[in-house]
Structures are given as C-alpha cells and as structure tokens.
Design a protein around this motif. Sequence first.
Motif, PDB file in Angstrom:
ATOM      1  N   THR A  14       0.853  -1.176   0.000  1.00  0.00           N
ATOM      2  CA  THR A  14       0.000   0.000   0.000  1.00  0.00           C
ATOM      3  C   THR A  14       0.893   1.230   0.000  1.00  0.00           C
ATOM      4  OG1 THR A  14      -1.648  -1.195   1.280  1.00  0.00           O
ATOM      5  CG2 THR A  14      -1.846   1.182   1.234  1.00  0.00           C
ATOM      6  N   TYR A  15       0.548   2.210  -0.832  1.00  0.00           N
ATOM      7  CA  TYR A  15       1.352   3.419  -0.966  1.00  0.00           C
ATOM      8  C   TYR A  15       0.485   4.642  -0.732  1.00  0.00           C
ATOM      9  CZ  TYR A  15       4.333   0.121  -3.423  1.00  0.00           C
ATOM     10  OH  TYR A  15       5.081  -0.969  -3.750  1.00  0.00           O
ATOM     11  N   TYR A  16       1.123   5.715  -0.298  1.00  0.00           N
ATOM     12  CA  TYR A  16       0.459   6.998  -0.185  1.00  0.00           C
ATOM     13  C   TYR A  16       1.002   7.971  -1.220  1.00  0.00           C
ATOM     14  CZ  TYR A  16      -1.779   5.200   3.892  1.00  0.00           C
ATOM     15  OH  TYR A  16      -2.550   4.430   4.724  1.00  0.00           O
ATOM     16  N   ASP A  17       1.895   7.487  -2.067  1.00  0.00           N
ATOM     17  CA  ASP A  17       2.471   8.276  -3.146  1.00  0.00           C
ATOM     18  C   ASP A  17       2.151   7.576  -4.465  1.00  0.00           C
ATOM     19  OD1 ASP A  17       3.970   9.848  -4.823  1.00  0.00           O
ATOM     20  OD2 ASP A  17       5.910   9.197  -4.037  1.00  0.00           O
ATOM     21  N   VAL A  18       1.396   8.247  -5.332  1.00  0.00           N
ATOM     22  CA  VAL A  18       0.968   7.652  -6.594  1.00  0.00           C
ATOM     23  C   VAL A  18       2.157   7.298  -7.471  1.00  0.00           C
ATOM     24  CG1 VAL A  18      -0.371   8.067  -8.697  1.00  0.00           C
ATOM     25  CG2 VAL A  18      -1.201   8.912  -6.520  1.00  0.00           C
ATOM     26  N   MET A  19       3.135   8.174  -7.543  1.00  0.00           N
ATOM     27  CA  MET A  19       4.286   7.937  -8.419  1.00  0.00           C
ATOM     28  C   MET A  19       5.089   6.722  -7.970  1.00  0.00           C
ATOM     29  SD  MET A  19       3.943   9.954 -10.824  1.00  0.00           S
ATOM     30  CE  MET A  19       5.442   9.652 -11.668  1.00  0.00           C
ATOM     31  N   LEU A  20       5.278   6.552  -6.676  1.00  0.00           N
ATOM     32  CA  LEU A  20       6.012   5.390  -6.176  1.00  0.00           C
ATOM     33  C   LEU A  20       5.274   4.096  -6.507  1.00  0.00           C
ATOM     34  CD1 LEU A  20       8.412   4.273  -4.657  1.00  0.00           C
ATOM     35  CD2 LEU A  20       7.157   4.624  -2.542  1.00  0.00           C
ATOM     36  N   ALA A  21       3.960   4.114  -6.396  1.00  0.00           N
ATOM     37  CA  ALA A  21       3.165   2.929  -6.745  1.00  0.00           C
ATOM     38  C   ALA A  21       3.354   2.575  -8.221  1.00  0.00           C
ATOM     39  CB  ALA A  21       1.692   3.173  -6.443  1.00  0.00           C
ATOM     40  N   TYR A  31       9.514  -7.425 -15.203  1.00  0.00           N
ATOM     41  CA  TYR A  31       9.927  -8.805 -14.936  1.00  0.00           C
ATOM     42  C   TYR A  31       8.849  -9.811 -15.322  1.00  0.00           C
ATOM     43  CZ  TYR A  31      14.177  -7.464 -12.505  1.00  0.00           C
ATOM     44  OH  TYR A  31      15.418  -6.976 -12.200  1.00  0.00           O
ATOM     45  N   GLY A  32       7.793  -9.345 -15.972  1.00  0.00           N
ATOM     46  CA  GLY A  32       6.749 -10.244 -16.445  1.00  0.00           C
ATOM     47  C   GLY A  32       5.701 -10.604 -15.420  1.00  0.00           C
ATOM     48  N   ILE A  33       5.610  -9.842 -14.338  1.00  0.00           N
ATOM     49  CA  ILE A  33       4.614 -10.120 -13.302  1.00  0.00           C
ATOM     50  C   ILE A  33       3.396  -9.242 -13.556  1.00  0.00           C
ATOM     51  CG2 ILE A  33       4.104  -9.980 -10.842  1.00  0.00           C
ATOM     52  CD1 ILE A  33       7.055 -10.598 -10.350  1.00  0.00           C
ATOM     53  N   PRO A  34       2.231  -9.854 -13.798  1.00  0.00           N
ATOM     54  CA  PRO A  34       1.031  -9.040 -14.009  1.00  0.00           C
ATOM     55  C   PRO A  34       0.569  -8.418 -12.694  1.00  0.00           C
ATOM     56  CG  PRO A  34       0.488 -11.376 -14.064  1.00  0.00           C
ATOM     57  CD  PRO A  34       1.979 -11.280 -13.936  1.00  0.00           C
ATOM     58  N   CYS A  35       0.294  -7.118 -12.725  1.00  0.00           N
ATOM     59  CA  CYS A  35      -0.165  -6.423 -11.522  1.00  0.00           C
ATOM     60  C   CYS A  35      -0.955  -5.189 -11.938  1.00  0.00           C
ATOM     61  CB  CYS A  35       1.006  -6.052 -10.620  1.00  0.00           C
ATOM     62  SG  CYS A  35       2.302  -5.100 -11.408  1.00  0.00           S
ATOM     63  N   PHE A  36      -1.695  -4.628 -10.982  1.00  0.00           N
ATOM     64  CA  PHE A  36      -2.442  -3.411 -11.255  1.00  0.00           C
ATOM     65  C   PHE A  36      -2.571  -2.604  -9.980  1.00  0.00           C
ATOM     66  CE2 PHE A  36      -5.631  -6.459  -9.994  1.00  0.00           C
ATOM     67  CZ  PHE A  36      -6.536  -5.733  -9.234  1.00  0.00           C
ATOM     68  N   ILE A  37      -2.956  -1.357 -10.149  1.00  0.00           N
ATOM     69  CA  ILE A  37      -3.085  -0.438  -9.026  1.00  0.00           C
ATOM     70  C   ILE A  37      -4.574  -0.197  -8.765  1.00  0.00           C
ATOM     71  CG2 ILE A  37      -2.683   1.932  -8.263  1.00  0.00           C
ATOM     72  CD1 ILE A  37      -0.040   1.818  -9.753  1.00  0.00           C
ATOM     73  N   ALA A  38      -4.963  -0.272  -7.500  1.00  0.00           N
ATOM     74  CA  ALA A  38      -6.355  -0.042  -7.104  1.00  0.00           C
ATOM     75  C   ALA A  38      -6.460   1.234  -6.270  1.00  0.00           C
ATOM     76  CB  ALA A  38      -6.869  -1.231  -6.300  1.00  0.00           C
ATOM     77  N   ASP A  39      -7.589   1.879  -6.333  1.00  0.00           N
ATOM     78  CA  ASP A  39      -7.946   3.071  -5.553  1.00  0.00           C
ATOM     79  C   ASP A  39      -7.186   4.333  -5.959  1.00  0.00           C
ATOM     80  OD1 ASP A  39      -9.794   1.630  -4.080  1.00  0.00           O
ATOM     81  OD2 ASP A  39      -8.330   1.084  -2.556  1.00  0.00           O
ATOM     82  N   GLN A  51      -6.554   8.371   3.721  1.00  0.00           N
ATOM     83  CA  GLN A  51      -6.602   7.611   4.977  1.00  0.00           C
ATOM     84  C   GLN A  51      -7.831   6.719   5.041  1.00  0.00           C
ATOM     85  OE1 GLN A  51      -4.453   7.280   7.440  1.00  0.00           O
ATOM     86  NE2 GLN A  51      -2.954   8.661   6.551  1.00  0.00           N
ATOM     87  N   ALA A  52      -8.950   7.198   4.537  1.00  0.00           N
ATOM     88  CA  ALA A  52     -10.183   6.416   4.602  1.00  0.00           C
ATOM     89  C   ALA A  52     -10.107   5.166   3.737  1.00  0.00           C
ATOM     90  CB  ALA A  52     -11.371   7.271   4.170  1.00  0.00           C
ATOM     91  N   VAL A  53      -9.519   5.294   2.562  1.00  0.00           N
ATOM     92  CA  VAL A  53      -9.424   4.171   1.635  1.00  0.00           C
ATOM     93  C   VAL A  53      -8.257   3.255   2.010  1.00  0.00           C
ATOM     94  CG1 VAL A  53      -9.003   3.599  -0.803  1.00  0.00           C
ATOM     95  CG2 VAL A  53     -10.503   5.468  -0.213  1.00  0.00           C
ATOM     96  N   GLY A  54      -7.270   3.792   2.684  1.00  0.00           N
ATOM     97  CA  GLY A  54      -6.116   2.981   3.067  1.00  0.00           C
ATOM     98  C   GLY A  54      -4.975   3.066   2.077  1.00  0.00           C
ATOM     99  N   GLY A  55      -4.948   4.099   1.271  1.00  0.00           N
ATOM    100  CA  GLY A  55      -3.854   4.296   0.340  1.00  0.00           C
ATOM    101  C   GLY A  55      -4.094   3.635  -1.005  1.00  0.00           C
ATOM    102  N   ILE A  56      -3.111   3.760  -1.854  1.00  0.00           N
ATOM    103  CA  ILE A  56      -3.156   3.174  -3.193  1.00  0.00           C
ATOM    104  C   ILE A  56      -2.581   1.771  -3.078  1.00  0.00           C
ATOM    105  CG2 ILE A  56      -2.296   3.417  -5.545  1.00  0.00           C
ATOM    106  CD1 ILE A  56      -1.922   6.460  -4.681  1.00  0.00           C
ATOM    107  N   LYS A  57      -3.311   0.786  -3.576  1.00  0.00           N
ATOM    108  CA  LYS A  57      -2.922  -0.611  -3.395  1.00  0.00           C
ATOM    109  C   LYS A  57      -2.366  -1.198  -4.680  1.00  0.00           C
ATOM    110  CE  LYS A  57      -6.657  -0.798  -0.164  1.00  0.00           C
ATOM    111  NZ  LYS A  57      -7.008   0.580  -0.417  1.00  0.00           N
ATOM    112  N   LEU A  58      -1.239  -1.869  -4.556  1.00  0.00           N
ATOM    113  CA  LEU A  58      -0.653  -2.605  -5.676  1.00  0.00           C
ATOM    114  C   LEU A  58      -1.108  -4.051  -5.554  1.00  0.00           C
ATOM    115  CD1 LEU A  58       1.249  -2.648  -8.113  1.00  0.00           C
ATOM    116  CD2 LEU A  58       3.095  -3.170  -6.549  1.00  0.00           C
TER     117      LEU A  58
END
Length: 146
Positions: A14-21, A31-39, A51-58
Amino acid sequence: MEAKPEDKIITFETYYDVMLAHIIRTKLEGYGIPCFIADENTIGSNPLYNQAVGGIKLKIFERDLERCREILAAEGDLHDQDHVEIDEETLNAVICPYCGSTNVRYGSATEKRVHWLTGIVSFLLMIFPFYSRKAWHCFNCQRDFE
C-alpha cells in the motif's frame, strides 16, 4: 467456475504516493509479473480520502508474492532510499521488527484502533470516539508495532 488458489489476487503493498506505486508496478511488469493499481482514481479525485481508503494498493496474484519480494529486495527498496523515520525518544532509525523495512510511519493504528468499551460508549452517546491508539505502521508487511 471456481477460482484456483494460485489465481487469488492480493494486495502486495500500500502506498500513499501515486508515483512510487507506478514505479514499483512498472518494475514488476518489466519482470513479467502481471499487476495493477487499485484506488488510484478515488484518491486522485480527493486526496483527503487517502486515509479512509487505506492508500493506493498494488495488487498481484498470490502465486507471484515471493518473486515480487525477491525482485524488490534484489533491486533495493525504493522506500528506503529517500526517507528514514527517526524515533524522537531514542533518536534511532525506526525499523519494522517483522520484516526489517524502514518504510514506516507513526500515526493512528490500523489494528485494534479503538477499545471495545470506547466503541460501546460512543455508540450509546452517539458521539465520535476521540481517542484512537497510535502506533508505528509498516507499509511493507502491513503490521503495527510499538
């Protein structure tokens, strides 16, 4: 159709910085790992929801968890390069006792925020509980510690 256990999607970090996520997501996809960002859109529309959502989730597949940890450990954790929290009482760097990361912040606890008695009294009196427990929170392993 029942989902296979290896197809289960979990929150990796979980991140609080969009760019870092996005940097971490791009690195894992390289590296070929499928992933996405939520929220991301929820927080982008109003940063106060962070704070309410709990940050940006990878989000990743559970089967890729160990490989993701290995990749980020081998390349150096981006969290640790820029910022290290210092405990004001001991003047030492704060390190998570569970995973050894320095990606920690001090604030409202995410586990056991309010004592059950406080919750009942607040409900009966119809007031917002003003006390919440404070603790260090690790954003790598998602655990609280003192």
